[in-house]
Design a protein around this motif. Structure first.
Motif, PDB file in Angstrom:
ATOM      1  N   ALA A  20       0.841  -1.100   0.084  1.00  0.00           N
ATOM      2  CA  ALA A  20       0.028  -0.023  -0.030  1.00  0.00           C
ATOM      3  C   ALA A  20       0.945   1.339  -0.017  1.00  0.00           C
ATOM      4  O   ALA A  20       0.561   2.206  -0.479  1.00  0.00           O
ATOM      5  CB  ALA A  20      -1.115  -0.010   1.322  1.00  0.00           C
ATOM      6  N   ALA A  21       2.204   1.105   0.566  1.00  0.00           N
ATOM      7  CA  ALA A  21       3.060   2.304   0.711  1.00  0.00           C
ATOM      8  C   ALA A  21       3.585   2.602  -0.655  1.00  0.00           C
ATOM      9  O   ALA A  21       3.794   3.658  -1.128  1.00  0.00           O
ATOM     10  CB  ALA A  21       4.011   2.241   1.924  1.00  0.00           C
ATOM     11  N   LYS A  26      -2.120   6.811  -1.041  1.00  0.00           N
ATOM     12  CA  LYS A  26      -2.346   7.386   0.334  1.00  0.00           C
ATOM     13  C   LYS A  26      -0.960   7.969   0.778  1.00  0.00           C
ATOM     14  O   LYS A  26       0.079   7.475   0.703  1.00  0.00           O
ATOM     15  CB  LYS A  26      -3.140   6.587   1.197  1.00  0.00           C
ATOM     16  CG  LYS A  26      -4.284   6.116   0.831  1.00  0.00           C
ATOM     17  CD  LYS A  26      -5.087   5.421   1.854  1.00  0.00           C
ATOM     18  CE  LYS A  26      -6.524   4.933   1.281  1.00  0.00           C
ATOM     19  NZ  LYS A  26      -7.393   4.084   2.800  1.00  0.00           N
ATOM     20  N   THR A  27      -0.961   9.130   1.745  1.00  0.00           N
ATOM     21  CA  THR A  27       0.037   9.377   2.490  1.00  0.00           C
ATOM     22  C   THR A  27       0.527   8.470   3.506  1.00  0.00           C
ATOM     23  O   THR A  27      -0.379   7.624   3.876  1.00  0.00           O
ATOM     24  CB  THR A  27      -0.136  10.750   2.925  1.00  0.00           C
ATOM     25  OG1 THR A  27      -1.043  10.786   4.143  1.00  0.00           O
ATOM     26  CG2 THR A  27      -0.299  11.922   1.995  1.00  0.00           C
ATOM     27  N   LEU A  28       1.705   8.478   4.024  1.00  0.00           N
ATOM     28  CA  LEU A  28       1.985   7.654   5.345  1.00  0.00           C
ATOM     29  C   LEU A  28       1.173   7.909   6.557  1.00  0.00           C
ATOM     30  O   LEU A  28       0.978   6.915   7.008  1.00  0.00           O
ATOM     31  CB  LEU A  28       3.421   8.103   5.591  1.00  0.00           C
ATOM     32  CG  LEU A  28       4.744   7.380   4.917  1.00  0.00           C
ATOM     33  CD1 LEU A  28       6.144   7.772   5.109  1.00  0.00           C
ATOM     34  CD2 LEU A  28       4.452   5.905   4.877  1.00  0.00           C
ATOM     35  N   ALA A  29       0.955   9.197   6.695  1.00  0.00           N
ATOM     36  CA  ALA A  29       0.076   9.551   7.921  1.00  0.00           C
ATOM     37  C   ALA A  29      -1.377   8.895   7.732  1.00  0.00           C
ATOM     38  O   ALA A  29      -1.777   8.107   8.668  1.00  0.00           O
ATOM     39  CB  ALA A  29      -0.177  10.810   7.825  1.00  0.00           C
ATOM     40  N   GLU A  30      -1.996   8.862   6.375  1.00  0.00           N
ATOM     41  CA  GLU A  30      -3.144   8.127   6.023  1.00  0.00           C
ATOM     42  C   GLU A  30      -3.174   6.515   6.372  1.00  0.00           C
ATOM     43  O   GLU A  30      -4.011   5.696   6.917  1.00  0.00           O
ATOM     44  CB  GLU A  30      -3.497   8.295   4.979  1.00  0.00           C
ATOM     45  CG  GLU A  30      -4.065   9.863   4.664  1.00  0.00           C
ATOM     46  CD  GLU A  30      -4.313  10.188   3.120  1.00  0.00           C
ATOM     47  OE1 GLU A  30      -5.146  10.924   2.904  1.00  0.00           O
ATOM     48  OE2 GLU A  30      -3.953   9.564   2.235  1.00  0.00           O
ATOM     49  N   ALA A  37      -0.554   1.663  12.619  1.00  0.00           N
ATOM     50  CA  ALA A  37       0.792   1.345  12.799  1.00  0.00           C
ATOM     51  C   ALA A  37       1.804   2.649  12.538  1.00  0.00           C
ATOM     52  O   ALA A  37       1.235   3.827  12.033  1.00  0.00           O
ATOM     53  CB  ALA A  37       1.511   0.531  11.314  1.00  0.00           C
ATOM     54  N   GLN A  38       2.893   2.711  13.246  1.00  0.00           N
ATOM     55  CA  GLN A  38       3.622   3.817  12.902  1.00  0.00           C
ATOM     56  C   GLN A  38       4.268   4.240  11.590  1.00  0.00           C
ATOM     57  O   GLN A  38       4.563   3.353  10.902  1.00  0.00           O
ATOM     58  CB  GLN A  38       5.050   3.778  14.011  1.00  0.00           C
ATOM     59  CG  GLN A  38       4.531   3.785  15.366  1.00  0.00           C
ATOM     60  CD  GLN A  38       4.064   5.018  15.859  1.00  0.00           C
ATOM     61  OE1 GLN A  38       4.485   6.121  15.686  1.00  0.00           O
ATOM     62  NE2 GLN A  38       2.987   4.880  16.815  1.00  0.00           N
ATOM     63  N   ALA A  39       4.251   5.496  11.057  1.00  0.00           N
ATOM     64  CA  ALA A  39       4.794   5.701   9.901  1.00  0.00           C
ATOM     65  C   ALA A  39       6.260   5.249   9.611  1.00  0.00           C
ATOM     66  O   ALA A  39       6.604   4.842   8.613  1.00  0.00           O
ATOM     67  CB  ALA A  39       4.758   7.252   9.658  1.00  0.00           C
ATOM     68  N   ASN A  40       7.224   5.600  10.754  1.00  0.00           N
ATOM     69  CA  ASN A  40       8.464   5.066  10.431  1.00  0.00           C
ATOM     70  C   ASN A  40       8.463   3.444  10.212  1.00  0.00           C
ATOM     71  O   ASN A  40       9.354   3.169   9.567  1.00  0.00           O
ATOM     72  CB  ASN A  40       9.273   5.376  11.826  1.00  0.00           C
ATOM     73  CG  ASN A  40       9.273   6.956  12.125  1.00  0.00           C
ATOM     74  OD1 ASN A  40       9.556   7.761  11.052  1.00  0.00           O
ATOM     75  ND2 ASN A  40       9.820   7.305  13.139  1.00  0.00           N
ATOM     76  N   GLN A  41       7.679   2.726  10.857  1.00  0.00           N
ATOM     77  CA  GLN A  41       7.526   1.346  10.872  1.00  0.00           C
ATOM     78  C   GLN A  41       7.139   0.845   9.365  1.00  0.00           C
ATOM     79  O   GLN A  41       7.635   0.081   8.603  1.00  0.00           O
ATOM     80  CB  GLN A  41       6.684   0.683  11.830  1.00  0.00           C
ATOM     81  CG  GLN A  41       6.726  -0.693  11.539  1.00  0.00           C
ATOM     82  CD  GLN A  41       8.081  -1.285  12.169  1.00  0.00           C
ATOM     83  OE1 GLN A  41       8.556  -0.965  13.330  1.00  0.00           O
ATOM     84  NE2 GLN A  41       8.715  -2.161  11.258  1.00  0.00           N
ATOM     85  N   ILE A  42       6.097   1.763   8.787  1.00  0.00           N
ATOM     86  CA  ILE A  42       5.996   1.410   7.325  1.00  0.00           C
ATOM     87  C   ILE A  42       6.625   1.699   6.369  1.00  0.00           C
ATOM     88  O   ILE A  42       7.101   1.059   5.505  1.00  0.00           O
ATOM     89  CB  ILE A  42       4.585   2.329   7.168  1.00  0.00           C
ATOM     90  CG1 ILE A  42       3.355   1.980   8.148  1.00  0.00           C
ATOM     91  CG2 ILE A  42       4.122   2.293   5.638  1.00  0.00           C
ATOM     92  CD1 ILE A  42       2.178   2.605   7.967  1.00  0.00           C
TER      93      ILE A  42
END
Length: 84
Positions: A20-21, A26-30, A37-42
């Motif tokens: 999805a990333a 979608k943005t990381l925040a979305e 989940a945390q944005a850094n982890q994604i």
């Protein structure tokens, strides 16, 4: 204030989030809010997926040159000597 227990995500979930990333719809925040989940982890999962994507299509297996090959017969002989 109680702490939330540490979560262990399955590889399937990680792949789903990383794909999805990569799509970038979608943005990381979305994505972080959608998948909880945390944005850094994604970002880390996305990087891992991109690094390992070549292996899916039959990329050469990485062999670590620092790990010596193990001779099982020699080890069994050594075990036999030690038991005597």
């Amino acid at each position: 204030m109680t702490r939330r227990p540490r979560r262990n995500h399955t590889p399937v979930f990680k792949a789903k989030v990383a794909l999805a990333a990569i799509k970038g719809e979608k943005t990381l925040a979305e994505l972080a809010q959608q998948f909880d989940a945390q944005a850094n982890q994604i970002t880390q999962w996305r990087s891992q997926l991109l690094e390992g994507a070549a292996d899916v299509f039959g990329g050469e297996a990485r062999s670590d040159p620092s790990v010596p090959t193990v001779d099982v017969k020699t080890l069994h002989a050594k075990i036999g000597q030690l038991t005597l």
